[in-house]
Write a protein that holds these residues in place. Structure first.
Motif, short mmCIF file in Angstrom:
data_model
loop_
_atom_site.label_atom_id
_atom_site.label_comp_id
_atom_site.label_asym_id
_atom_site.label_seq_id
_atom_site.Cartn_x
_atom_site.Cartn_y
_atom_site.Cartn_z
N THR A 118 -10.52 0.97 -7.18
CA THR A 118 -11.72 1.05 -6.36
C THR A 118 -12.87 0.46 -7.18
N ARG A 119 -14.06 0.55 -6.66
CA ARG A 119 -15.19 0.01 -7.43
C ARG A 119 -15.47 0.83 -8.69
N TYR A 120 -14.85 2.01 -8.79
CA TYR A 120 -15.05 2.86 -9.97
C TYR A 120 -13.95 2.71 -11.01
N GLY A 121 -12.87 1.99 -10.68
CA GLY A 121 -11.80 1.78 -11.64
C GLY A 121 -10.44 2.06 -11.04
N TRP A 122 -9.44 2.13 -11.92
CA TRP A 122 -8.05 2.35 -11.53
C TRP A 122 -7.74 3.84 -11.49
N TYR A 123 -6.91 4.23 -10.50
CA TYR A 123 -6.45 5.61 -10.36
C TYR A 123 -4.95 5.63 -10.16
N ASP A 124 -4.28 6.66 -10.68
CA ASP A 124 -2.86 6.88 -10.42
C ASP A 124 -2.72 7.54 -9.05
N PHE B 82 0.84 -1.21 0.00
CA PHE B 82 0.00 0.00 0.00
C PHE B 82 0.87 1.25 0.00
N ALA B 83 1.94 1.25 0.80
CA ALA B 83 2.81 2.42 0.90
C ALA B 83 3.56 2.68 -0.41
N LYS B 84 3.86 1.63 -1.18
CA LYS B 84 4.62 1.77 -2.43
C LYS B 84 3.74 1.82 -3.68
N ALA B 85 2.43 1.80 -3.51
CA ALA B 85 1.51 1.71 -4.65
C ALA B 85 1.63 2.92 -5.57
N THR B 86 1.57 2.65 -6.87
CA THR B 86 1.52 3.72 -7.86
C THR B 86 0.14 3.80 -8.50
N GLU B 87 -0.66 2.74 -8.35
CA GLU B 87 -2.04 2.71 -8.85
C GLU B 87 -2.90 1.98 -7.83
N VAL B 88 -4.16 2.39 -7.71
CA VAL B 88 -5.11 1.70 -6.85
C VAL B 88 -6.41 1.48 -7.62
N ALA C 186 -1.07 6.09 6.53
CA ALA C 186 -1.12 4.64 6.37
C ALA C 186 -2.51 4.16 5.96
N HIS C 187 -3.50 5.05 5.96
CA HIS C 187 -4.87 4.64 5.71
C HIS C 187 -5.54 5.33 4.53
N SER C 188 -4.80 6.12 3.77
CA SER C 188 -5.41 6.79 2.62
C SER C 188 -4.33 7.29 1.65
N VAL C 189 -4.76 7.46 0.40
CA VAL C 189 -3.90 7.99 -0.65
C VAL C 189 -4.63 9.10 -1.39
N ALA C 190 -3.87 9.93 -2.07
CA ALA C 190 -4.43 10.96 -2.93
C ALA C 190 -4.27 10.51 -4.37
N VAL C 191 -5.35 10.65 -5.14
CA VAL C 191 -5.32 10.26 -6.54
C VAL C 191 -5.81 11.42 -7.39
N ALA C 192 -5.47 11.38 -8.66
CA ALA C 192 -5.91 12.40 -9.60
C ALA C 192 -7.31 12.04 -10.08
N GLY C 193 -8.29 12.87 -9.75
CA GLY C 193 -9.66 12.66 -10.20
C GLY C 193 -9.97 13.54 -11.39
N ASP C 194 -11.16 13.40 -11.92
CA ASP C 194 -11.57 14.19 -13.08
C ASP C 194 -11.67 15.69 -12.76
N PHE C 195 -12.06 16.00 -11.51
CA PHE C 195 -12.28 17.40 -11.14
C PHE C 195 -11.37 17.83 -10.00
N GLY C 196 -10.19 17.25 -9.92
CA GLY C 196 -9.23 17.58 -8.87
C GLY C 196 -8.78 16.34 -8.13
N ASP C 197 -7.91 16.55 -7.16
CA ASP C 197 -7.39 15.43 -6.39
C ASP C 197 -8.45 14.87 -5.45
N LEU C 198 -8.42 13.56 -5.27
CA LEU C 198 -9.36 12.88 -4.40
C LEU C 198 -8.60 12.12 -3.32
#
Length: 68
Positions: free
Chosen positions: A32-38, A24-30, A45-57
């Protein structure tokens, strides 16, 4: 394969793939039920930030099904 069978395979969700905290700490992609995110960065240790369509999530680890 009939159209109904094809549709069933496309709509059937893939099961979660177990991952370790180190993965999880080294992940480059995750996934979810909506698909893959960079992954942009790991928040904690319990969350990541990903690039969403309308900003970071922020994606909590509880909703992540697979990491790469």
């Amino acid at each position: 394969m009939t159209p109904e069978q094809f549709a069933a395979t496309r709509t059937t969700p893939k099961p979660p793939v177990p991952y370790t905290p180190e993965q999880f700490a080294k992940a480059t992609e995750v996934r979810t039920r909506y698909g893959w995110y960079d992954v942009l960065y790991t928040i904690d240790a319990h969350s990541v930030a990903v690039a969403g369509d309308f900003g970071d999530l922020r994606i909590p680890a509880g909703t992540i099904l697979e990491v790469r």
